[in-house]
Enzyme design. Structure first.
Site, PDB file in Angstrom:
ATOM      1  N   HIS A 124       0.832  -1.211   0.000  1.00  0.00           N
ATOM      2  CA  HIS A 124       0.000   0.000   0.000  1.00  0.00           C
ATOM      3  C   HIS A 124       0.867   1.262   0.000  1.00  0.00           C
ATOM      4  O   HIS A 124       0.671   2.167  -0.805  1.00  0.00           O
ATOM      5  CB  HIS A 124      -0.942   0.028   1.209  1.00  0.00           C
ATOM      6  CG  HIS A 124      -1.487   1.419   1.458  1.00  0.00           C
ATOM      7  ND1 HIS A 124      -2.534   1.932   0.743  1.00  0.00           N
ATOM      8  CD2 HIS A 124      -1.062   2.403   2.288  1.00  0.00           C
ATOM      9  CE1 HIS A 124      -2.754   3.188   1.136  1.00  0.00           C
ATOM     10  NE2 HIS A 124      -1.884   3.493   2.073  1.00  0.00           N
ATOM     11  N   HIS A 129       1.473   5.477  -2.535  1.00  0.00           N
ATOM     12  CA  HIS A 129       1.943   6.823  -2.191  1.00  0.00           C
ATOM     13  C   HIS A 129       3.199   7.268  -2.942  1.00  0.00           C
ATOM     14  O   HIS A 129       3.310   8.432  -3.326  1.00  0.00           O
ATOM     15  CB  HIS A 129       2.248   6.921  -0.689  1.00  0.00           C
ATOM     16  CG  HIS A 129       1.046   6.843   0.189  1.00  0.00           C
ATOM     17  ND1 HIS A 129       0.193   7.906   0.378  1.00  0.00           N
ATOM     18  CD2 HIS A 129       0.541   5.838   0.945  1.00  0.00           C
ATOM     19  CE1 HIS A 129      -0.781   7.557   1.208  1.00  0.00           C
ATOM     20  NE2 HIS A 129      -0.597   6.303   1.570  1.00  0.00           N
ATOM     21  N   GLU A 170      -5.508   9.671   0.658  1.00  0.00           N
ATOM     22  CA  GLU A 170      -5.867   8.246   0.682  1.00  0.00           C
ATOM     23  C   GLU A 170      -6.982   7.881  -0.302  1.00  0.00           C
ATOM     24  O   GLU A 170      -6.920   6.832  -0.939  1.00  0.00           O
ATOM     25  CB  GLU A 170      -6.269   7.807   2.100  1.00  0.00           C
ATOM     26  CG  GLU A 170      -5.120   7.779   3.100  1.00  0.00           C
ATOM     27  CD  GLU A 170      -4.036   6.745   2.791  1.00  0.00           C
ATOM     28  OE1 GLU A 170      -4.212   5.914   1.882  1.00  0.00           O
ATOM     29  OE2 GLU A 170      -2.985   6.808   3.459  1.00  0.00           O
ATOM     30  N   SER A 189      -4.018   1.207  -4.429  1.00  0.00           N
ATOM     31  CA  SER A 189      -3.487  -0.085  -3.970  1.00  0.00           C
ATOM     32  C   SER A 189      -4.587  -1.107  -3.715  1.00  0.00           C
ATOM     33  O   SER A 189      -4.303  -2.205  -3.244  1.00  0.00           O
ATOM     34  CB  SER A 189      -2.651   0.111  -2.694  1.00  0.00           C
ATOM     35  OG  SER A 189      -3.473   0.531  -1.612  1.00  0.00           O
TER      36      SER A 189
HETATM   37 CO    CO Z   1      -1.800   5.355   3.023  1.00  0.00          CO
END
Ligand code: CO
Ligand code: PHE
Length: 255
Positions: A124, A129, A170, A189
């Site tokens: 993730h 990110h 997010e 993700s």
């Molecule tokens: Co995150």
């Protein structure tokens, strides 16, 4: 606070060594399977900035070596990756961001968590990110967010600021020439929510509205009911530039 990682070796800033040689062949293979699944989705669902950045990364074969990625990142936008055991306290998290260091969890999920995991893992954190840290505007915005986080701690407003992170970094969506696309790491993700957030008629897709976001609670264990859509990272930068102090006060006084 996630307790799954090993915090015993962590420094005062919660950083650890990545110790890349300790990943097993099975872990690299699981990472590769996660990467392959998402790679089939991103051309259709990810924002162009993410797609542009992943090309520099050579991250498809195995769990990346953070120091190698940090060298590229430093050259591109002045960011680097710092390895952490998992979720870390607000003060440490904001301080890293305020110094252009992005905390990435060292451990990988188990095979039975292929489709779903509550805590962030290396897949993730890395896949979702890190690519966007190559985008100048996104990178600068996240730096400002980190400084804003330290300020929010002094103002006892972290809960409101955390909602901004949730609905942008997010789970954020962006309007592009090709239609709505995802830039939020929790979406990029995710095996299921990445298509859901763009294609499914059920969730609300609201235009970015800072104050509304700060008033909107969120759930962490199923697909979101509401997404907020930006026009561009420039818009996100512009809309979050004003002093939040009066906004925090207004929200607090009306709740
Ligand atoms: Co995150
Ligand atoms: N402008 C915010 C403040 O004054 C700081 C901030 C910038 C927060 C960018 C988030 C993102 O608190």
């Amino acid at each position: 606070m996630g307790l799954r990682g090993d915090y015993t070796q962590a420094g005062a800033d919660f950083s650890v060594e990545q110790d890349w040689s300790r990943y097993t062949a099975e872990e690299h293979a699981l990472y590769r399977r996660l990467f392959d699944r998402q790679s089939k989705l991103v051309p259709r669902y990810a924002c162009p900035e993410w797609i542009r950045a992943i090309a520099h990364l050579d991250a498809a074969r195995e769990i990346p070596r953070f120091d190698q990625v940090s060298s590229k990142l430093r050259a591109a936008t002045g960011w680097e990756i710092v390895a952490v055991p998992g979720l870390i306290p607000d003060a440490a998290f904001f301080t890293h961001l305020a110094n252009r260091r992005f905390p990435v969890t060292v451990w990988l999920r188990r095979p039975d968590e292929f489709d779903y995991i509550v805590e962030p893992d290396v897949f993730h954190d890395f896949f979702g990110h890190v690519p966007l840290l190559f985008d100048r505007v996104y990178a600068d915005h996240l730096h400002e967010y980190g400084k804003g986080g330290l300020k929010a701690m002094r103002l006892d407003a972290v809960k409101m600021l955390a909602r901004l992170y949730w609905y942008t970094i997010e789970f954020g969506l962006m309007t592009t020439a090709q239609g709505v696309r995802a830039y939020g790491a929790g979406l990029l993700s995710s095996g299921g929510e990445l298509a859901y957030c763009v294609d499914d008629p059920k969730p609300r897709r609201l235009p970015f509205d800072l104050e509304r976001i700060m008033r909107t609670g969120y759930i962490i264990d199923r697909y979101q009911d509401s997404y907020f859509v930006i026009d561009s990272f420039d818009q996100l930068m512009r809309e979050t530039a004003p002093d939040f102090t009066p906004i925090y006060a207004r929200i607090r006084s009306s709740q």
